[in-house]
Design an enzyme around this catalytic site. Structure first.
Site, PDB file in Angstrom:
ATOM      1  N   GLU A  67       0.807  -1.222   0.000  1.00 46.70           N
ATOM      2  CA  GLU A  67       0.000   0.000   0.000  1.00 46.70           C
ATOM      3  C   GLU A  67       0.842   1.275   0.000  1.00 46.70           C
ATOM      4  OE1 GLU A  67      -2.897  -3.112   1.196  1.00 46.70           O
ATOM      5  OE2 GLU A  67      -0.830  -2.648   1.798  1.00 46.70           O
ATOM      6  N   HIS A  91     -10.027  -3.988   9.983  1.00 47.46           N
ATOM      7  CA  HIS A  91     -10.580  -3.869   8.637  1.00 47.46           C
ATOM      8  C   HIS A  91     -11.849  -3.019   8.605  1.00 47.46           C
ATOM      9  CE1 HIS A  91      -7.907  -7.197   7.711  1.00 47.46           C
ATOM     10  NE2 HIS A  91      -8.282  -7.187   6.438  1.00 47.46           N
TER      11      HIS A  91
END
Length: 732
Positions: free
Chosen positions: A456, A525
């Site tokens: 990322e 998450h």
């Protein structure tokens, strides 16, 4: 058991100069190389002089001793080459500025001075380092953040290794546009151990990018030696592990580095993909001071003296004279030309002498400009027509779910704009990615839907660099929490770049972040990212609650020249709404929408809670204004719409599904009470989840996030406190 050694075919070599190599350096190139080396030397000596006078505000990371590496590299490459670098970049940027302006007909031994454009850029770079308004970016960057894109200086970076993923983006944009320019990213041995370095190397090798990783190995990261920093002290192994060919060279010999850069250029042009050059150099002074490192005890004077005997400028001068390439008078003329330009730059900055020397006061920037260029002035929306659902006839609309709307609108814009690229994990797999957000796009735009590895920080940095180079990347984060992994590139880089570089750069990047909600994905998450991104005023944040708004806000996000976060609750994916068939309408960033009209209470709702509030006020028979905020970036909140409602109702609640700590409502509530205190009949109420992040347990997850029951309880409490329930009962 038998162990077999595995071969690694990626070359890892040392480059040594042979006598015949000098034949490659003609007189013109020798003068160019000498000019870049000695100009960097004089410039750094001048900056140290200013630093000793306490006129450099903040750190000034001297590169004295390291000039041979950067100057040798830049002199060898075409003038259109792009560079970025890290905090120790004066020598790189000055060498690049002069080289970019060094025409084939320029000869400092004839003119006796640098060209006027070279002298001007030297002056403006010095002004930038001193924080003055005539600097390259208005003095905002200072010593560590230098940018002059017109000369190929794409921006240096105070974060160690922070520029490497961004360099991948510049190189990616150059490659997909079939350009011929190379990208060079300078970094030090301390950056070798950063994760961003390895993510950038992996991406550059994977996408075969025209990127030269230039490692200036000065052996110390502040005071930490290589031996203290890593077990494997052969730094070229890092590039080899990623399949990047590399060479190690004596960086104190500018001509040796010149040869290494020519080797790298040949590899990238003939073989494709990146290369790495490690130049072994030495900084004569401590990290950011005018005293040697030995004063701090982490290296010895003997070591420093040995390296000074290999000083790049005297070494180059001796070698050029010995081979009759240039003579002493020519080298002296080059040195004097560079010295005159630097002296003129110094004189333009200061007045007075000795300890009374000071910055010329008229050169400071106006303090009133401090907030300028945080974001675009939105002139990119000139001529854009904004629409709401009421502006369309029934036969112009079709029913689309939230998830169906995502690829529909992205595909429509990709058809019109070939600068749009989609990056993310699995976006080009499974016929539409993990949730179908790219479904149907691969058939037409396969070369612009880019699968990324699980890096990322790397691919968000690549997208940032690509945006700086004119592409319009859309980055998909598989889950919103993953922005924390990419925090440096998203928050510290993309969100700050426009302001940091004085409005000379923009980052038109769209970041799509999915929130699972009540799906059992647990606390790593499930984070609503709005509250964190709102802390960084360079980001726009949009929060569509239905497919119509998603399309309109995505179109605006792709039009905007700022980075835009688009929040996508998975709970809304299957909800349908009427959407124009062409998917070309725009909703303005910064415009809320009143979805229910009433007179007693104002409810400011976001995302999933918009429908919750609508259904509740109808079921409870409450007369309420329900306002869908739609935009959540602090400077874009629609306080005009909020004001009109508060003046009518006198009561307001902010309703978010997210947890208490992640809520942006606290900031909004504070601002409302500052602006509209006189119109409030009771304190602003906030409805959120609990403090704990949602965990996997279904029961605890539901308890962590705000529910219909929480909103209902808050509404009843507000009604009771204001006497509305009693009045309603008497009326019945």
């Amino acid at each position: 058991m038998r162990l077999t050694t595995l071969d690694n075919t990626t070359p890892m070599q040392r480059l040594e100069v042979e006598e015949v190599d000098w034949e490659r350096l003609n007189i013109h190139e020798a003068k160019r190389l000498a000019t870049l080396v000695v100009a960097a030397r004089h410039f750094e000596e001048c900056i140290l002089r200013l630093d000793k006078l306490n006129l450099v505000h903040g750190p000034a990371h001297s590169s004295l001793g390291q000039e041979g590496g950067a100057a040798g590299c830049i002199a060898a490459l075409p003038t259109a080459t792009m560079i970025n670098g890290t905090h120790r970049a004066h020598h790189q940027c000055l060498a690049k500025a002069i080289n970019a302006l060094y025409g084939d007909d320029f000869d400092p031994t004839v003119t006796g001075r640098l060209s006027e454009s070279m002298r001007e850029e030297t002056r403006r770079m010095m002004h930038e380092i001193l924080g003055l308004r005539d600097g390259w970016t208005g003095g905002r960057g200072g010593s560590m953040h230098l940018r002059r894109a017109e000369l190929g200086i794409m921006g240096t970076n105070a974060i160690v290794a922070g520029g490497l993923p961004i360099a991948c983006g510049h190189a990616f944009a150059e490659k997909v546009r079939q350009g011929t320019s190379l990208m060079v990213s300078f970094f030090g041995d301390g950056a070798v151990h950063q994760g961003a370095t390895h993510e950038a190397m992996n991406l550059a090798a994977l996408y075969r990018l025209p990127l030269l990783f230039f490692l200036e190995n000065n052996r110390y990261a502040v005071s930490m030696s290589i031996e203290q920093s890593t077990f494997q002290t052969q730094l070229l192994t890092r590039a080899q592990a990623h399949g990047i060919p590399s060479v190690c060279v004596d960086g104190m010999n500018p001509f040796a580095v010149w040869l290494a850069a020519r080797w790298a250029q040949g590899h990238m042009q003939n073989e494709g993909g990146p290369a790495l050059v490690q130049a072994d150099v030495y900084r004569y002074y401590h990290q950011s001071s005018s005293v040697p490192g030995s004063a701090f005890g982490y290296r010895t004077r003997d070591e420093e003296n040995q390296w000074r005997e290999r000083d790049p400028w005297p070494l180059l001068s001796r070698e050029l004279i010995a081979r009759n390439i240039l003579d002493e008078a020519e080298l002296e003329a080059i040195s004097e030309a560079a010295h005159e330009a630097v002296s003129a730059a110094y004189d333009s900055c200061v007045e007075g002498t000795g300890s009374a020397t000071r910055i010329r006061p008229e050169l400071w920037p106006d303090p009133q400009t401090v907030d300028d260029h945080l974001t675009s002035d939105m002139s990119e929306f000139d001529g854009v027509k904004f629409s709401e659902i009421e502006d369309f006839e029934a036969d112009e609309l079709e029913s689309l779910s939230f998830i169906e709307a995502i690829p529909r609108v992205v595909g429509a814009r990709m058809h019109e704009n070939d600068a749009i690229y989609v990056f993310g994990e699995d976006v080009a797999n499974m016929r539409g990615g993990t949730v179908g957000a790219t479904r149907g796009l691969l058939d037409q735009y396969a070369d612009r839907i880019i699968n990324t590895p699980i890096t990322e920080n790397g691919f968000c940095g690549l997208a940032t660099g690509a945006a700086l180079s004119g592409l319009r990347p859309i980055v998909e984060l598989m889950y919103s929490d993953f922005f924390l992994v990419a925090g440096d590139q998203l928050l510290n880089q993309a969100g700050k770049i426009r302001h940091l570089f004085g409005g000379t750069a923009s980052v038109p990047l769209v970041l799509r972040a999915r929130i699972p909600g009540l799906e059992g994905y647990g606390s790593q998450h499930s984070m609503d990212p709005a509250g964190v991104f709102a802390l960084f005023p360079g980001w726009r944040i949009v929060a569509p609650s239905n497919a119509f708004d998603y399309v309109g806000l995505m179109n605006s996000a792709l039009q905007c020249n700022d980075p835009v976060l688009v929040i996508e609750p998975q709970e809304l994916h299957r909800k349908k709404a009427l959407v124009p068939k062409h998917c070309s309408h725009y909703i303005p960033i910064g415009k809320a929408r009143r979805v229910v009209e009433g007179s007693d209470i104002t409810l400011l709702a976001t995302l999933t809670m918009v429908d919750v509030c609508k259904e509740l006020v109808e079921r409870l028979g409450i007369s309420a204004d329900v306002i869908d905020l739609r935009t959540l970036s602090q400077r874009d909140i629609d306080y005009e719409t909020i004001a009109a409602s508060i003046k009518k109702t006198g009561r307001l609640a902010i309703v978010e599904q997210t947890t208490r700590g992640a809520s942006i409502g606290a900031v909004i509530a504070d601002e409302i009470q500052r602006r509209f205190f006189d119109y409030l009949d009771q304190p602003v109420k906030r409805v959120t989840g609990r403090w704990a992040p949602p965990v996997v347990s279904k029961v605890l997850e539901a308890a962590a996030l705000a529910s219909t029951d929480d909103v209902e309880a808050a509404l009843k409490e507000m009604m009771i406190d204001s006497g509305l329930i009693a009045a309603a009962a008497q009326g019945r």
